[in-house]
Write an enzyme that holds these catalytic residues in place. Sequence first.
Site, PDB file in Angstrom:
ATOM      1  N   ARG A   1       5.346  18.403  -4.084  1.00 40.41           N
ATOM      2  CA  ARG A   1       6.482  18.528  -3.163  1.00 40.41           C
ATOM      3  C   ARG A   1       6.739  20.000  -2.828  1.00 40.41           C
ATOM      4  NH1 ARG A   1       8.514  13.567  -6.055  1.00 40.41           N
ATOM      5  NH2 ARG A   1       9.289  14.766  -7.822  1.00 40.41           N
TER       6      ARG A   1
ATOM      7  N   PHE B   1       7.122   6.222   3.228  1.00 36.72           N
ATOM      8  CA  PHE B   1       7.374   5.719   1.872  1.00 36.72           C
ATOM      9  C   PHE B   1       8.228   6.747   1.119  1.00 36.72           C
ATOM     10  CE2 PHE B   1       3.080   4.548   3.257  1.00 36.72           C
ATOM     11  CZ  PHE B   1       3.161   3.159   3.276  1.00 36.72           C
TER      12      PHE B   1
ATOM     13  N   ASN C   1       9.236  -0.974   7.741  1.00 36.50           N
ATOM     14  CA  ASN C   1       7.932  -1.245   7.133  1.00 36.50           C
ATOM     15  C   ASN C   1       6.949  -0.238   7.724  1.00 36.50           C
ATOM     16  OD1 ASN C   1       5.255  -2.235   6.710  1.00 36.50           O
ATOM     17  ND2 ASN C   1       6.081  -4.268   6.298  1.00 36.50           N
TER      18      ASN C   1
ATOM     19  N   CYS D   1      -1.629   6.902  -6.020  1.00 36.65           N
ATOM     20  CA  CYS D   1      -1.120   6.983  -7.398  1.00 36.65           C
ATOM     21  C   CYS D   1      -1.715   5.885  -8.276  1.00 36.65           C
ATOM     22  CB  CYS D   1       0.409   6.908  -7.411  1.00 36.65           C
ATOM     23  SG  CYS D   1       1.091   5.399  -6.702  1.00 36.65           S
TER      24      CYS D   1
ATOM     25  N   ASP E   1       3.008   8.902   1.070  1.00 39.25           N
ATOM     26  CA  ASP E   1       3.134   8.769  -0.390  1.00 39.25           C
ATOM     27  C   ASP E   1       3.382   7.302  -0.735  1.00 39.25           C
ATOM     28  OD1 ASP E   1       3.459   9.246  -3.086  1.00 39.25           O
ATOM     29  OD2 ASP E   1       5.530   9.946  -2.906  1.00 39.25           O
TER      30      ASP E   1
ATOM     31  N   ASP F   1      11.340   4.080   4.725  1.00 37.35           N
ATOM     32  CA  ASP F   1      11.087   3.283   3.530  1.00 37.35           C
ATOM     33  C   ASP F   1      11.518   1.846   3.802  1.00 37.35           C
ATOM     34  OD1 ASP F   1      10.469   4.176   0.403  1.00 37.35           O
ATOM     35  OD2 ASP F   1      11.462   2.226   0.582  1.00 37.35           O
TER      36      ASP F   1
END
Length: 403
Positions: free
Chosen positions: A217, A233, A283, A344, A304, A255
């Site tokens: 970040r 996101f 979405n 992730c 992300d 989000d």
Amino acid sequence: MAEAVVVLKKGEGRTIKAGGAWIFDNEIDTITGSFENGDIVIVHDFDGYMMGRGFINTNSKIRVRMLTRDKEQQIDDEFIRMRVKNAWEYRKSVLLPVDLNCCRVIFGEADFLPGLVIDKYDDVLVVESLALGIDKFKIQIVEYLKELLLADGFTVRGVYERSDAAVRKKEGLAPYKGFIGEEFDTNVEIVENGVHYMVDVVNGQKTGFFLDQKYNRLAIQRLCKDKRVLDCFTHMGTFALNAGIAGAAEVTGLDISDFAVKQATDNAKLNGLDERVKFRQANVLDELPKLNEAGERYDVVILDPPAFTKSREATKNAMKGYREINMKGMKLVKDGGYLATCSCSHFMTQELFVKIISQAAKAAHKRLRQVEFRTQAPDHPILWAADESYYLKFLVFQVVDEK
């Protein structure tokens, strides 16, 4: 009581021999002696060579999680205190003093305390216990950690347990949430990279906040001054707020969760950024094509997403998801602008992720110039041979039109 002995099959145990922490059920030849699930056992190779000690659980495919390779080491109070002290001393070494305000203090296998996560949010600790064996030590570990923190001037006003992940069921454990010790106000204000957040440790995702992207970040900040930014996101608005505090002219965060959008909006107000940093429910996969059709373009696009795969079997479908989201994101980047994108999931390897991004660029008719590759913050150390500890891949590209 004598410890039970686990003997590996010939040719097995490659993971722990390479430095990892797990022994799977199909790697074991025999178990001799009596034990209860969660007990400490001795591990021998097929030829009788002692490999160390760990805790056993016959409910789990991860049959033994190793605690020590030292053949002489007993798993006692002194050992547990040593492991906790080493974990804290490591954070003091690799993080800036200001970043000790909020950090991951214990990261499971990578800190040689398998199955346990403890995050520090200012003066609150949040505990996640994912394995039966470590569950027996968690109160002891918390008490030792509180003593160590206090000695360095960090008071702890409360501890909350967020052991509500579904993976506990594989250990024969029920999900659990609750206070460890006295009740307290579980809304905690933290500061990271100069940005203030209110963290809800009871209802937030995981332990309340994603600490692993801390320095990723921060890396975004230098790209965003006077820029138009899209954060997809956005969750609690973390990347968006880092863009805002760096002086972005306009930031939009998307989000699918109304709860996340409310949290992000509140965090924007907390930082005095609500005029320039806005959030809305959408979405992302559906919204990006709409923005493209409307002719919207951004100087910086940040992707992300949550893990598209949590199992090896689902990786193929996840590849399609990552390819699609990156292609759609690239189309919204102005010529010469920047794309920050990440995965992730530890099942999405670095090599595979890079390949997917390359395919997305080809489909979007874009050329990429890599600015940097990053991974999780150093308070989430990567233990080689423990693949599950290496999960976050973060790439920044300059995106140029084909020419």
